[in-house]
Scaffold this motif. Sequence first.
Motif, PDB file in Angstrom:
ATOM      1  N   ASP A   1       7.350  -1.087  14.699  1.00  0.00           N
ATOM      2  CA  ASP A   1       6.181  -0.251  14.375  1.00  0.00           C
ATOM      3  C   ASP A   1       6.132   0.341  12.961  1.00  0.00           C
ATOM      4  OD1 ASP A   1       3.934   1.169  15.526  1.00  0.00           O
ATOM      5  OD2 ASP A   1       4.998   2.913  15.812  1.00  0.00           O
ATOM      6  N   LEU A   2       6.195  -0.557  11.993  1.00  0.00           N
ATOM      7  CA  LEU A   2       5.931  -0.308  10.734  1.00  0.00           C
ATOM      8  C   LEU A   2       4.529   0.269  10.542  1.00  0.00           C
ATOM      9  CD1 LEU A   2       7.263  -1.163   7.883  1.00  0.00           C
ATOM     10  CD2 LEU A   2       5.586  -2.781   7.703  1.00  0.00           C
ATOM     11  N   MET A   3       4.694   1.405   9.642  1.00  0.00           N
ATOM     12  CA  MET A   3       3.604   2.222   9.018  1.00  0.00           C
ATOM     13  C   MET A   3       3.065   1.497   7.692  1.00  0.00           C
ATOM     14  SD  MET A   3       4.355   5.769  11.301  1.00  0.00           S
ATOM     15  CE  MET A   3       3.868   6.559   9.887  1.00  0.00           C
ATOM     16  N   MET A   4       1.895   1.963   7.420  1.00  0.00           N
ATOM     17  CA  MET A   4       1.297   1.708   5.989  1.00  0.00           C
ATOM     18  C   MET A   4       2.128   2.419   5.192  1.00  0.00           C
ATOM     19  SD  MET A   4      -2.448   2.224   4.657  1.00  0.00           S
ATOM     20  CE  MET A   4      -2.526   4.028   4.902  1.00  0.00           C
ATOM     21  N   GLU A   5       2.704   3.663   5.247  1.00  0.00           N
ATOM     22  CA  GLU A   5       3.341   4.451   4.292  1.00  0.00           C
ATOM     23  C   GLU A   5       4.672   3.657   4.158  1.00  0.00           C
ATOM     24  OE1 GLU A   5       0.304   7.086   6.598  1.00  0.00           O
ATOM     25  OE2 GLU A   5       1.887   5.702   7.086  1.00  0.00           O
ATOM     26  N   GLU A   6       5.319   3.325   5.007  1.00  0.00           N
ATOM     27  CA  GLU A   6       6.376   2.721   4.952  1.00  0.00           C
ATOM     28  C   GLU A   6       6.303   1.198   4.197  1.00  0.00           C
ATOM     29  OE1 GLU A   6       8.245   4.239   9.073  1.00  0.00           O
ATOM     30  OE2 GLU A   6       7.114   2.746   9.167  1.00  0.00           O
ATOM     31  N   GLY A   7       5.336   0.446   4.274  1.00  0.00           N
ATOM     32  CA  GLY A   7       5.053  -0.694   3.486  1.00  0.00           C
ATOM     33  C   GLY A   7       4.651  -0.299   1.996  1.00  0.00           C
ATOM     34  N   VAL A   8       3.980   0.753   1.848  1.00  0.00           N
ATOM     35  CA  VAL A   8       3.784   1.164   0.338  1.00  0.00           C
ATOM     36  C   VAL A   8       5.253   1.665  -0.294  1.00  0.00           C
ATOM     37  CG1 VAL A   8       2.913   3.146  -1.137  1.00  0.00           C
ATOM     38  CG2 VAL A   8       1.420   2.092   0.805  1.00  0.00           C
ATOM     39  N   ILE A   9       5.926   2.345   0.309  1.00  0.00           N
ATOM     40  CA  ILE A   9       7.436   2.844  -0.179  1.00  0.00           C
ATOM     41  C   ILE A   9       8.139   1.462  -0.437  1.00  0.00           C
ATOM     42  CG2 ILE A   9       9.476   3.495   0.526  1.00  0.00           C
ATOM     43  CD1 ILE A   9       7.839   5.995   1.609  1.00  0.00           C
ATOM     44  N   ALA A  10       8.085   0.485   0.675  1.00  0.00           N
ATOM     45  CA  ALA A  10       8.662  -0.840   0.327  1.00  0.00           C
ATOM     46  C   ALA A  10       8.413  -1.470  -0.739  1.00  0.00           C
ATOM     47  CB  ALA A  10       8.824  -1.665   1.690  1.00  0.00           C
ATOM     48  N   ALA A  11       7.111  -1.514  -1.098  1.00  0.00           N
ATOM     49  CA  ALA A  11       6.578  -2.126  -2.478  1.00  0.00           C
ATOM     50  C   ALA A  11       7.112  -1.483  -3.408  1.00  0.00           C
ATOM     51  CB  ALA A  11       5.179  -2.082  -2.171  1.00  0.00           C
ATOM     52  N   GLU A  12       7.167  -0.106  -3.549  1.00  0.00           N
ATOM     53  CA  GLU A  12       7.666   0.690  -4.747  1.00  0.00           C
ATOM     54  C   GLU A  12       9.195   0.371  -4.745  1.00  0.00           C
ATOM     55  OE1 GLU A  12       6.147   2.280  -7.048  1.00  0.00           O
ATOM     56  OE2 GLU A  12       4.234   1.676  -6.189  1.00  0.00           O
ATOM     57  N   LEU A  13       9.920   0.238  -3.873  1.00  0.00           N
ATOM     58  CA  LEU A  13      11.160  -0.073  -3.927  1.00  0.00           C
ATOM     59  C   LEU A  13      11.512  -1.513  -4.398  1.00  0.00           C
ATOM     60  CD1 LEU A  13      12.773   1.462  -0.274  1.00  0.00           C
ATOM     61  CD2 LEU A  13      12.882   2.343  -3.018  1.00  0.00           C
ATOM     62  N   LEU A  14      10.784  -2.419  -4.005  1.00  0.00           N
ATOM     63  CA  LEU A  14      10.604  -3.965  -4.609  1.00  0.00           C
ATOM     64  C   LEU A  14      10.421  -3.719  -6.187  1.00  0.00           C
ATOM     65  CD1 LEU A  14      11.193  -6.849  -3.974  1.00  0.00           C
ATOM     66  CD2 LEU A  14       8.791  -7.123  -3.576  1.00  0.00           C
ATOM     67  N   LYS A  15       9.261  -3.050  -6.658  1.00  0.00           N
ATOM     68  CA  LYS A  15       8.983  -3.120  -7.906  1.00  0.00           C
ATOM     69  C   LYS A  15      10.220  -2.607  -8.650  1.00  0.00           C
ATOM     70  CE  LYS A  15       4.160  -2.103  -7.110  1.00  0.00           C
ATOM     71  NZ  LYS A  15       2.945  -0.865  -7.183  1.00  0.00           N
ATOM     72  N   ARG A  16      10.682  -1.490  -8.274  1.00  0.00           N
ATOM     73  CA  ARG A  16      11.975  -0.683  -8.941  1.00  0.00           C
ATOM     74  C   ARG A  16      13.004  -1.741  -9.113  1.00  0.00           C
ATOM     75  NH1 ARG A  16      13.035   4.623  -6.631  1.00  0.00           N
ATOM     76  NH2 ARG A  16      10.977   5.056  -7.333  1.00  0.00           N
TER      77      ARG A  16
END
Length: 190
Positions: free
Chosen positions: A81-96
């Motif tokens: 049940d992945l939510m949009m907010e969690e996806g945005v955080i995952a993207a930021e972690l990947l950028k980091r």
Amino acid sequence: MKASICRANDDSNSETENSEISGSSSNSISSNQSEIIDYNWMQPLSQQFSKIFGDAVPGISQAILFSSISHIIGFMQKKEDLMMEEGVIAAELLKRFVQKQSTKKVNLISTKNTGMILTIAFILALKLCRDQMHMNSHFAKVLNIPVVDLNLSEISFLKIIDFQLWVNDDYFSLQQFEEVSEFEDVSISI
């Protein structure tokens, strides 16, 4: 980080959920392209991840990458049940992760481990956002990844980003939500 296989449990109601992530027989994330993303935020998020990986991994196929990332996001949405907010955080972690590996002059991301790195980014985002979280043994079972590989990959990811998991408001902005969700009519006063 080792290459691993990610697929749904055998008791899944859909055979199209099987996905090989960074398997040794493939140089990229491969997926069944018959699935369609039905959430508006998933496609822009997939594009965002594709861009991050495309910039970090020379020679990676953008078409296969986008399709595979879309499949993984859909899989995570169905199973966890992945939510949009969690996806945005995952993207930021990947950028980091990409930034830190560059700063540390190491290059861990390759065409063979993009799936595992993406999976770890999602798992960490889920752990950050949820009050009750599954243990890695649950994710290992759902994704059919040996729990040892998952644990080693997670700790390697965390070491590269120096355990800096907090996503500040500066990074987690309304602009990113707008990019991912494509909401243009929303006005929020701060």
